[in-house]
Design an enzyme around this catalytic site. Structure first.
Site, mmCIF file in Angstrom:
data_model
loop_
_atom_site.group_PDB
_atom_site.id
_atom_site.type_symbol
_atom_site.label_atom_id
_atom_site.label_comp_id
_atom_site.label_asym_id
_atom_site.label_seq_id
_atom_site.Cartn_x
_atom_site.Cartn_y
_atom_site.Cartn_z
ATOM 1 N N LYS A 55 -12.020 -3.234 -5.371
ATOM 2 C CA LYS A 55 -12.717 -1.946 -5.266
ATOM 3 C C LYS A 55 -11.901 -0.834 -5.903
ATOM 4 O O LYS A 55 -12.440 0.181 -6.318
ATOM 5 C CB LYS A 55 -12.859 -1.558 -3.790
ATOM 6 C CG LYS A 55 -13.767 -2.405 -2.969
ATOM 7 C CD LYS A 55 -13.567 -2.020 -1.494
ATOM 8 C CE LYS A 55 -14.325 -2.931 -0.560
ATOM 9 N NZ LYS A 55 -13.865 -2.797 0.820
ATOM 10 N N LYS A 76 -6.873 -9.588 -9.037
ATOM 11 C CA LYS A 76 -8.044 -9.802 -8.190
ATOM 12 C C LYS A 76 -9.126 -8.784 -8.516
ATOM 13 O O LYS A 76 -8.818 -7.624 -8.818
ATOM 14 C CB LYS A 76 -7.643 -9.600 -6.718
ATOM 15 C CG LYS A 76 -7.599 -10.895 -5.926
ATOM 16 C CD LYS A 76 -7.144 -10.689 -4.495
ATOM 17 C CE LYS A 76 -8.111 -9.884 -3.648
ATOM 18 N NZ LYS A 76 -7.809 -9.937 -2.216
ATOM 19 N N LYS A 134 0.824 -1.217 0.000
ATOM 20 C CA LYS A 134 0.000 0.000 0.000
ATOM 21 C C LYS A 134 0.855 1.262 0.000
ATOM 22 O O LYS A 134 0.483 2.267 -0.595
ATOM 23 C CB LYS A 134 -0.946 0.013 1.206
ATOM 24 C CG LYS A 134 -2.108 -0.949 1.073
ATOM 25 C CD LYS A 134 -3.257 -0.520 1.971
ATOM 26 C CE LYS A 134 -4.425 -1.486 1.866
ATOM 27 N NZ LYS A 134 -5.466 -1.200 2.860
HETATM 28 P P1 AMP Z 1 -11.328 -5.533 0.876
HETATM 29 O O1 AMP Z 1 -12.198 -5.275 -0.306
HETATM 30 O O2 AMP Z 1 -9.899 -5.762 0.487
HETATM 31 O O3 AMP Z 1 -11.511 -4.565 2.001
HETATM 32 O O4 AMP Z 1 -11.755 -6.950 1.468
HETATM 33 C C1 AMP Z 1 -12.900 -7.187 2.257
HETATM 34 C C2 AMP Z 1 -13.122 -8.694 2.323
HETATM 35 O O5 AMP Z 1 -13.478 -9.211 1.031
HETATM 36 C C3 AMP Z 1 -11.885 -9.495 2.774
HETATM 37 O O6 AMP Z 1 -12.292 -10.544 3.615
HETATM 38 C C4 AMP Z 1 -11.312 -10.021 1.485
HETATM 39 O O7 AMP Z 1 -10.596 -11.213 1.658
HETATM 40 C C5 AMP Z 1 -12.561 -10.228 0.613
HETATM 41 N N1 AMP Z 1 -12.231 -10.012 -0.808
HETATM 42 C C6 AMP Z 1 -11.865 -8.840 -1.387
HETATM 43 N N2 AMP Z 1 -11.647 -8.987 -2.716
HETATM 44 C C7 AMP Z 1 -11.869 -10.296 -3.005
HETATM 45 C C8 AMP Z 1 -11.816 -11.085 -4.207
HETATM 46 N N3 AMP Z 1 -11.503 -10.554 -5.381
HETATM 47 N N4 AMP Z 1 -12.104 -12.399 -4.101
HETATM 48 C C9 AMP Z 1 -12.443 -12.953 -2.923
HETATM 49 N N5 AMP Z 1 -12.515 -12.270 -1.754
HETATM 50 C C10 AMP Z 1 -12.242 -10.962 -1.780
#
Ligand code: AMP
Ligand code: TRP
Length: 342
Positions: free
Chosen positions: A197, A194, A111
């Site tokens: 967001k 991946k 990050k």
């Molecule tokens: P974040 O969007 O990084 O804040 O992640 C929030 C939750 O969503 C976490 O538990 C991540 O592991 C899950 N997550 C985020 N992006 C993915 C993705 N592309 N595939 C599976 N799980 C995801």
């Protein structure tokens, strides 16, 4: 009952990866555990957030939990900043964690990137706040994606060092509950990245609030290759998809994996169903399924965020319940440390 704590950051729109990788599993876990689901707004501000967007995103994450089926009677849903115990315990942990441990955190390196000197100090001590989130409730199980494993190891180290330094058996050693790798959803535009967001292209993800037309359009435009769909012959003896096989056709296996996750079917079933078919037919079936699963959740989220009173009420009640659990734990930790409460 065993206690679960998990959190999602209110930064940007929630997408299918968040749903399959986190939120949907939170819903399933509520039947077997005592669950606390947090919207981690203090973690979000470790990088710049527009204040109005932060408020909206906080309500959106809470609405996603609710719309997906997390039951606020059974679970605690709240936003982190409303329970001061998190920040109070995080400060103690800032004094327990060693710089050497934080220097090993790969998420900080990613990050902060090349602009390390410009990163906030909050981003650096982010894992200590995460440890505080979990340990303020003495949670024993923490469902997270693979990417958070290192932070959970740090949480275990913080708990052990606190216990050792003060000669107590106070904080439990947490078990990670790594959420299934099958639910790692990749970008619709690039199977090597991946779904995220922060991807500038909205076409790369299915947002939880996308309507039927957007879902159909994004799946129609999703990247594929020129071959027909593979059959179950590609699976190994355990019925798993070998990493090498996935890498050879990342976009195809991503769409098939999404179909498997949304339909709760195994790889063998899904590959058997579409073997030798062109993408066009499969994409139509996938669209119908995605609309059937995400459609009602997205609509419910839209309805809830349109009338924030309901969501705010849930967050307020949740914060009161969370505070009642966390504050006594943190007061006891403060006593152990020798912080005087005259
Ligand atoms: P974040 O969007 O990084 O804040 O992640 C929030 C939750 O969503 C976490 O538990 C991540 O592991 C899950 N997550 C985020 N992006 C993915 C993705 N592309 N595939 C599976 N799980 C995801
Ligand atoms: N760091 C987690 C993520 O980015 C979010 C998070 C914050 C969390 N505190 C937590 C997850 C405590 C589990 C438990 O996904």
């Amino acid at each position: 009952m065993k206690r679960i704590f998990s959190g999602v950051q209110p930064t940007g729109f929630l997408h299918l990866g968040n749903y399959l990788g986190a939120v949907r599993q939170f819903v399933a876990l509520q039947h077997d555990y005592d669950c606390i689901y947090c919207v981690v707004d203090l973690h979000a501000i470790t990088v710049w957030q527009d204040p109005a967007e932060l408020r909206a995103a906080t309500r959106q994450v809470a609405a996603a939990y609710l719309a997906a089926g997390v039951d606020p009677q059974r679970c605690i849903i709240f936003n982190q900043s409303q329970v001061p115990a998190h920040a109070e315990l995080a400060w103690i942990f800032n004094c327990v964690t060693r710089l050497g441990w934080l220097n090993r955190m790969t998420q900080f390196k990613e990050k902060a990137g090349k602009h390390r000197e410009q990163a906030s100090s909050g981003l650096y001590v982010y894992p200590n706040l995460m440890a505080a989130d979990i340990l303020a409730y003495k949670a024993t199980h923490v469902p997270v994606g693979e990417d958070q494993k290192q932070h959970l190891e740090l949480t275990r180290d913080v708990a052990s060092k606190f216990n050792f330094d003060y000669g107590v058996e106070f904080f439990p050693v947490v078990e990670p509950l790594i959420l299934s790798a099958a639910a790692r959803v990749m970008s619709l535009r690039d199977g090597a990245k991946k779904m995220s967001k922060s991807d500038p292209s909205d076409a790369s993800r299915l947002n939880m609030t996308d309507g039927p037309d957007e879902i159909a359009q994004k799946i129609r435009r999703a990247k594929t290759d020129s071959e027909m769909l593979p059959g179950p012959g590609v699976l190994d003896a355990q019925g798993a998809l070998p990493e090498e096989t996935r890498k050879a056709r990342p976009e195809a296996y991503n769409l098939l994996g999404i179909y498997a996750a949304l339909s709760d079917k195994s790889w063998a079933e899904v590959l058997g169903e579409f073997e030798g078919q062109p993408f066009s037919h499969f994409k139509q079936v996938l669209t119908d399924l995605a609309v059937a699963v995400l459609g009602p959740i997205g609509e419910e989220m839209q309805r809830m965020t349109g009338d924030p009173g309901y969501v705010d009420g849930i967050l307020k009640t949740g914060a009161e319940k969370a505070d009642a659990l966390a504050t006594p734990v943190v007061r006891e930790a403060q006593d152990i440390v020798g912080l005087l409460r005259p």
